[in-house]
Design a protein around this motif. Structure first.
Motif, PDB file in Angstrom:
ATOM      1  N   MET A 179       0.818  -1.211   0.000  1.00  0.00           N
ATOM      2  CA  MET A 179       0.000   0.000   0.000  1.00  0.00           C
ATOM      3  C   MET A 179       0.853   1.263   0.000  1.00  0.00           C
ATOM      4  N   ASN A 180       2.056   1.196   0.554  1.00  0.00           N
ATOM      5  CA  ASN A 180       2.948   2.361   0.532  1.00  0.00           C
ATOM      6  C   ASN A 180       3.372   2.681  -0.902  1.00  0.00           C
ATOM      7  N   LYS A 181       3.685   1.643  -1.660  1.00  0.00           N
ATOM      8  CA  LYS A 181       4.053   1.842  -3.062  1.00  0.00           C
ATOM      9  C   LYS A 181       2.857   2.333  -3.870  1.00  0.00           C
ATOM     10  N   LEU A 182       1.672   1.815  -3.553  1.00  0.00           N
ATOM     11  CA  LEU A 182       0.468   2.246  -4.275  1.00  0.00           C
ATOM     12  C   LEU A 182       0.196   3.733  -4.065  1.00  0.00           C
ATOM     13  N   GLU A 184       2.387   5.997  -3.712  1.00  0.00           N
ATOM     14  CA  GLU A 184       3.314   6.702  -4.592  1.00  0.00           C
ATOM     15  C   GLU A 184       2.766   6.777  -6.014  1.00  0.00           C
ATOM     16  N   LEU A 185       1.970   5.767  -6.365  1.00  0.00           N
ATOM     17  CA  LEU A 185       1.373   5.718  -7.705  1.00  0.00           C
ATOM     18  C   LEU A 185       0.063   6.489  -7.780  1.00  0.00           C
ATOM     19  N   GLY A 186      -0.387   7.008  -6.634  1.00  0.00           N
ATOM     20  CA  GLY A 186      -1.602   7.809  -6.611  1.00  0.00           C
ATOM     21  C   GLY A 186      -2.857   7.080  -6.180  1.00  0.00           C
ATOM     22  N   PHE A 187      -2.707   5.868  -5.621  1.00  0.00           N
ATOM     23  CA  PHE A 187      -3.870   5.084  -5.196  1.00  0.00           C
ATOM     24  C   PHE A 187      -4.048   5.167  -3.680  1.00  0.00           C
ATOM     25  N   GLU A 188      -5.294   5.326  -3.252  1.00  0.00           N
ATOM     26  CA  GLU A 188      -5.619   5.264  -1.831  1.00  0.00           C
ATOM     27  C   GLU A 188      -6.030   3.857  -1.428  1.00  0.00           C
ATOM     28  N   ASP A 189      -6.482   3.079  -2.397  1.00  0.00           N
ATOM     29  CA  ASP A 189      -6.854   1.682  -2.162  1.00  0.00           C
ATOM     30  C   ASP A 189      -6.365   0.855  -3.347  1.00  0.00           C
ATOM     31  N   VAL A 190      -6.539  -0.450  -3.257  1.00  0.00           N
ATOM     32  CA  VAL A 190      -6.043  -1.324  -4.322  1.00  0.00           C
ATOM     33  C   VAL A 190      -6.815  -1.055  -5.609  1.00  0.00           C
ATOM     34  N   PRO A 191      -6.142  -1.043  -6.748  1.00  0.00           N
ATOM     35  CA  PRO A 191      -6.844  -0.824  -8.024  1.00  0.00           C
ATOM     36  C   PRO A 191      -7.696  -2.033  -8.386  1.00  0.00           C
ATOM     37  N   LYS A 192      -8.833  -1.780  -8.971  1.00  0.00           N
ATOM     38  CA  LYS A 192      -9.739  -2.851  -9.378  1.00  0.00           C
ATOM     39  C   LYS A 192      -9.413  -3.391 -10.760  1.00  0.00           C
ATOM     40  N   GLY A 281       8.942  -2.567  -0.718  1.00  0.00           N
ATOM     41  CA  GLY A 281       8.267  -1.502  -1.448  1.00  0.00           C
ATOM     42  C   GLY A 281       8.854  -1.269  -2.826  1.00  0.00           C
ATOM     43  N   GLU A 282       9.751  -2.140  -3.256  1.00  0.00           N
ATOM     44  CA  GLU A 282      10.284  -2.026  -4.611  1.00  0.00           C
ATOM     45  C   GLU A 282       9.212  -2.373  -5.640  1.00  0.00           C
ATOM     46  N   TYR A 283       8.360  -3.328  -5.290  1.00  0.00           N
ATOM     47  CA  TYR A 283       7.258  -3.717  -6.163  1.00  0.00           C
ATOM     48  C   TYR A 283       5.935  -3.289  -5.543  1.00  0.00           C
ATOM     49  N   ALA A 284       4.984  -2.972  -6.409  1.00  0.00           N
ATOM     50  CA  ALA A 284       3.657  -2.578  -5.928  1.00  0.00           C
ATOM     51  C   ALA A 284       2.747  -3.782  -5.751  1.00  0.00           C
ATOM     52  N   MET A 285       2.940  -4.814  -6.600  1.00  0.00           N
ATOM     53  CA  MET A 285       2.058  -5.976  -6.550  1.00  0.00           C
ATOM     54  C   MET A 285       2.793  -7.207  -7.043  1.00  0.00           C
ATOM     55  N   PHE A 286       2.489  -8.343  -6.426  1.00  0.00           N
ATOM     56  CA  PHE A 286       2.851  -9.634  -7.003  1.00  0.00           C
ATOM     57  C   PHE A 286       1.765 -10.618  -6.625  1.00  0.00           C
ATOM     58  N   LEU A 287       1.778 -11.765  -7.277  1.00  0.00           N
ATOM     59  CA  LEU A 287       0.734 -12.761  -7.038  1.00  0.00           C
ATOM     60  C   LEU A 287       1.319 -13.921  -6.248  1.00  0.00           C
ATOM     61  N   LYS A 300       0.995  -6.646   8.025  1.00  0.00           N
ATOM     62  CA  LYS A 300       0.226  -5.411   8.214  1.00  0.00           C
ATOM     63  C   LYS A 300       1.150  -4.236   8.513  1.00  0.00           C
ATOM     64  N   GLU A 301       2.148  -4.472   9.350  1.00  0.00           N
ATOM     65  CA  GLU A 301       3.099  -3.422   9.694  1.00  0.00           C
ATOM     66  C   GLU A 301       3.883  -2.965   8.469  1.00  0.00           C
ATOM     67  N   LEU A 302       4.093  -3.889   7.523  1.00  0.00           N
ATOM     68  CA  LEU A 302       4.819  -3.561   6.303  1.00  0.00           C
ATOM     69  C   LEU A 302       3.937  -2.861   5.271  1.00  0.00           C
ATOM     70  N   GLY A 303       2.648  -2.733   5.569  1.00  0.00           N
ATOM     71  CA  GLY A 303       1.738  -2.063   4.644  1.00  0.00           C
ATOM     72  C   GLY A 303       1.263  -2.950   3.515  1.00  0.00           C
ATOM     73  N   LEU A 304       1.237  -4.256   3.743  1.00  0.00           N
ATOM     74  CA  LEU A 304       0.826  -5.196   2.710  1.00  0.00           C
ATOM     75  C   LEU A 304      -0.653  -5.537   2.851  1.00  0.00           C
ATOM     76  N   LYS A 305      -1.256  -5.911   1.744  1.00  0.00           N
ATOM     77  CA  LYS A 305      -2.697  -6.198   1.756  1.00  0.00           C
ATOM     78  C   LYS A 305      -3.047  -7.232   0.693  1.00  0.00           C
ATOM     79  N   PRO A 306      -3.849  -8.269   1.058  1.00  0.00           N
ATOM     80  CA  PRO A 306      -4.327  -9.228   0.052  1.00  0.00           C
ATOM     81  C   PRO A 306      -5.520  -8.646  -0.693  1.00  0.00           C
TER      82      PRO A 306
END
Length: 436
Positions: A179-182, A184-192, A281-287, A300-306
């Motif tokens: 979410m920290n990287k997101l 930076e990309l201008g997102f407040e929540d995960v993109p749909k 935070g080098e990557y914004a998303m991976f699967l 959660k502390e790292l700012g990650l979200k499923p």
């Protein structure tokens, strides 16, 4: 994988007959009830009829973990089955995970198979090909049960027009966002959608997506999400599918993102490992599968979200993993063995195995149970299962994976054009599939 394949070929060549595993029966009364009163098979194994039924023994092999999974299965699940079916005795044999596949294959060639076994989804077709497994299509209640199971896990049991197993537990990949990287990309929540994600990433620059390799487990979810297709629905033909225009377009889009530096492949580019890159935070998303969160206690502390994998052109795709359960042809009591399988696939048991053993359910109703959906990680993965797909089920799974990976590698590195790479893959895959 070569060891397994060589053993299977040896078994097939020698023409060993699966003559059966040892069985043990005993009379509870001097005059056993032979169920001639018109009751269904399941009714005959419950209630008062059990007082006069013959005790039937079936053997079940598994590779559950020794610390938590095996004790719970043995001490909770089996007693539940015994209470419902007192005339069916299940001998549970924990084989451990090391060399489990080899043990299964060797047993098929030495007349020492169990009656029922937990099997990796990628092994079902190979065992079916050598005649080790019983097709389940004609079993009472099969069609109804099939309709209540997720399509992706169910399709892994399909071989040569029949089903030789049923899914027992499953897993899939979903998106893991930083979410920290997101932000930076201008997102407040995960993109749909992948479109908005790609647009924002290109504008800001920098790595945003990463996979370890162009192999099936990592690359296919992107290939499917961008519209690619591997084969026809019966997994019998690749030409016209993996080399179709929609598959070409899918790979071209991924190639374009790779050339832009947005989509990186560790094995090709030498970039940071996906797990490390998403945490830093080098990557914004991976699967990744749900185990990522189990092994990352501070996510959660790292700012990650499923989250669900973003759609592209309103489509999204994931990949199925997990285990199946099958009945061996040597089984002398297939009806009782199938009752055991149906019991394990009941909602009550599927939910319990999810809660206590960490086994993601394959039953649709269990996946909607609040006891499981209340978990913020599992709720995402259970929903993602609705569009998770299977790799091509085939006895030659290792060869198939090699052909697919080689095609993607050659295209992404510029060694082949997209059209030529996929056309060659289609030809090679058709040769393999024609031998199934």
């Amino acid at each position: 994988m070569k060891i397994i394949r060589n053993i299977m070929i040896a078994v097939l060549t020698l023409g060993l007959l699966l003559t059966g595993c040892a069985k043990e029966t005993k009379d509870v009364k001097d005059s056993p009830n032979n169920n001639t009163d018109g009751k269904t098979n399941e009714q005959a194994h419950t209630g008062e009829d059990n007082k006069s039924k013959e005790i039937v023994k079936i053997t079940f092999w598994h590779n559950y973990g020794a610390d938590k999974e095996t004790p719970f299965f043995q001490e909770k699940i089996i007693p539940m089955f015994n209470e419902k079916y007192p005339n069916i005795e299940v001998e549970v044999v924990a084989q451990g995970n090391d060399q489990y596949r080899e043990q299964i294959v060797i047993s098929a060639g030495t007349n020492t198979t169990p009656d029922v076994a937990r099997l990796d989804i990628t092994d079902v077709s190979g065992l079916a090909k050598i005649g080790a497994l019983m097709s389940l299509d004609e079993m009472e209640g099969f069609n109804e049960l099939k309709g209540n199971l997720f399509e992706g896990p169910m399709s892994t049991n399909y071989y040569n027009g029949k089903y030789y197993g049923l899914p027992l537990d499953t897993n899939c990949k979903a998106a893991v966002f930083n979410m920290n990287k997101l932000k930076e990309l201008g997102f407040e929540d995960v993109p749909k959608t992948m479109e908005e994600f790609i647009d924002a990433s290109i504008k800001k620059g920098g790595y945003t997506l990463n996979v370890s390799s162009a192999g099936e487990w990592d690359f296919l979810p992107y290939f499917w999400s961008f519209g690619g297709v591997l084969t026809n629905e019966d997994f019998t033909k690749a030409t016209g599918y993996i080399d179709s225009q929609q598959s070409i377009d899918a790979v071209n889009k991924l190639k374009e993102l790779h050339e832009q530096g947005m989509f990186t492949i560790k094995e090709i580019d030498g970039t940071t490992d996906a797990w490390d890159g998403i945490k830093s935070g080098e990557y914004a998303m991976f699967l990744e599968g749900p185990w990522f969160f189990a092994f990352t206690g501070d996510w959660k502390e790292l700012g990650l979200k499923p989250a669900l994998i973003p759609t592209y052109n309103n489509e999204s795709g994931s990949i199925v993993g997990g285990e199946s359960i099958g009945i061996f042809n040597s089984c002398e009591h297939p009806e009782e063995a199938f009752l055991f399988i149906k019991f394990l696939l009941s909602e009550e048991v599927q939910v319990l195995m999810g809660q206590e053993m960490g086994q993601m359910p394959v039953l649709k109703s269990a996946a909607k149970n609040p006891k499981l959906t209340s978990d913020e990680v599992w709720s995402v993965y259970l929903e993602q299962l609705n569009n998770a797909k299977t790799r091509i089920p085939s006895p030659e799974k290792a060869t198939i994976e090699e052909y697919i990976k080689d095609a993607f590698d050659s295209i992404l590195t510029g060694a082949a054009t997209t059209e030529d790479g996929l056309k060659q893959a289609a030809k090679l895959l058709d040769e393999v599939l024609s031998q199934n």
